[in-house]
Design a protein around this motif. Structure first.
Motif, PDB file in Angstrom:
ATOM      1  N   LYS A  43      67.646  25.638  35.031  1.00  0.00           N
ATOM      2  CA  LYS A  43      67.600  25.036  36.307  1.00  0.00           C
ATOM      3  C   LYS A  43      68.574  24.181  36.763  1.00  0.00           C
ATOM      4  O   LYS A  43      68.995  23.432  35.695  1.00  0.00           O
ATOM      5  CB  LYS A  43      66.258  24.116  36.353  1.00  0.00           C
ATOM      6  CG  LYS A  43      64.971  24.742  35.870  1.00  0.00           C
ATOM      7  CD  LYS A  43      64.897  25.988  36.826  1.00  0.00           C
ATOM      8  CE  LYS A  43      63.271  26.675  36.577  1.00  0.00           C
ATOM      9  NZ  LYS A  43      63.050  28.076  37.314  1.00  0.00           N
ATOM     10  N   LYS A  47      63.048  20.276  42.928  1.00  0.00           N
ATOM     11  CA  LYS A  47      62.409  21.200  44.114  1.00  0.00           C
ATOM     12  C   LYS A  47      63.096  20.968  45.376  1.00  0.00           C
ATOM     13  O   LYS A  47      63.591  19.858  45.847  1.00  0.00           O
ATOM     14  CB  LYS A  47      61.037  20.565  44.274  1.00  0.00           C
ATOM     15  CG  LYS A  47      60.238  21.266  45.032  1.00  0.00           C
ATOM     16  CD  LYS A  47      58.700  20.885  45.051  1.00  0.00           C
ATOM     17  CE  LYS A  47      57.878  21.797  45.881  1.00  0.00           C
ATOM     18  NZ  LYS A  47      56.396  21.375  45.850  1.00  0.00           N
ATOM     19  N   GLY A  49      66.172  21.791  46.218  1.00  0.00           N
ATOM     20  CA  GLY A  49      67.440  21.481  45.940  1.00  0.00           C
ATOM     21  C   GLY A  49      67.696  20.155  45.735  1.00  0.00           C
ATOM     22  O   GLY A  49      68.692  19.644  45.703  1.00  0.00           O
ATOM     23  N   VAL A 226      65.066  24.532  40.476  1.00  0.00           N
ATOM     24  CA  VAL A 226      66.006  25.479  41.341  1.00  0.00           C
ATOM     25  C   VAL A 226      66.981  26.057  40.221  1.00  0.00           C
ATOM     26  O   VAL A 226      67.697  25.419  39.505  1.00  0.00           O
ATOM     27  CB  VAL A 226      66.743  25.192  42.426  1.00  0.00           C
ATOM     28  CG1 VAL A 226      67.406  26.150  42.910  1.00  0.00           C
ATOM     29  CG2 VAL A 226      65.670  24.472  43.375  1.00  0.00           C
TER      30      VAL A 226
END
Length: 259
Positions: A43, A47, A49, A226
């Motif tokens: 990641k 959340k 971005g 992300v």
């Protein structure tokens, strides 16, 4: 700080290609370094971005030194809006900091950058270089107001022809090369990273990444994070040649080249 017995600057000089000694000169594009920090579960952001500080102090310092070794730094509009980055070398001690400042470049097809962002504020206060905004050259006259607002705030807006609303990476690189950018550091976010990694499969035999530098931090983010590889097909993933791996503080930095 030493990396494998070398200073950070020496380490970077040993892994980054030099303009004039690369196949990029044959295809009229900058030397491209794609770099980002990720968690152990792949990641790069939170959340939606949301910016996360993933890198430790030592690898963050390495990233700021890396910036000074490139003509320009490219980020996408998502990163520009979510992080409001400065894209400078402020973490390098002032008495060691090179005078060279890289050019900030924002890929912003529809001109969504805020005129009060830090990049433009730093330029107006003479603390940074003038940002370039790369937009869709096919924007309509209805977009002229946004263009004027950003130019009045200090930005240079450069139009690049799009295909179905998307600016193609080879076209972007050619424009930057023609504007004098010979070395480009690509920092993200997820969409930009995925696009650059997928592009070599589309443009074979011409690669568009010369060096891939990934910082891996000893942390897990989970489903709220992300990633950058979810939309990459197996046939799009490029083959990599390992160049060097170093431990920097708590993090591991892996340097590779595309084969």
């Amino acid at each position: 700080m030493l990396v494998g017995g070398q200073s950070i600057a020496e380490f970077l000089s040993s892994v980054l290609p030099v303009p004039g000694n690369s196949r990029s000169e044959d295809v009229q594009r900058p030397l491209v370094t794609l770099t980002f920090a990720q968690s152990l579960d792949g990641k790069i952001a939170g959340k939606g971005g949301k910016q996360l500080i993933i890198s430790g102090r030592e690898s963050m310092l390495m990233t700021h030194w890396m910036r000074t070794k490139h003509d320009a730094i490219l980020v996408g509009i998502g990163t520009a809006l979510n992080d409001d980055p400065q894209l400078n070398s402020r973490h390098i001690p002032e008495n060691e900091r090179p005078s060279h400042l890289p050019r900030p470049v924002i890929l912003d097809a529809n001109l969504r950058l805020r005129p009060d962002c830090k990049l433009l504020k730093n330029y107006r206060e003479r603390k940074g270089r003038r940002p370039w905004i790369i937009c869709d050259a096919n924007l309509t006259s209805n977009d002229a107001g946004r263009k004027s607002t950003l130019e009045d705030a200090g930005a240079r807006v450069i139009g690049v022809p799009s295909v179905d609303g998307f600016i193609m990476i080879p076209d972007l690189l050619k424009v930057l090369y023609n504007f004098g950018i010979k070395t480009l550091m690509v920092e993200g976010g997820a969409t930009i990273i995925g696009s650059f990694l997928a592009e070599p499969a589309r443009t074979k035999p011409n690669t568009i990444i010369d060096t891939l530098i990934i910082t891996i931090a000893p942390t897990l983010i989970g489903d709220d994070g992300v990633g950058y590889g979810e939309k990459l097909l197996g046939t799009q993933i490029p083959s990599l040649k390992h160049i060097r791996t170093e431990v920097m503080g708590r993090d591991v930095v892996v340097v590779s080249a595309l084969e």
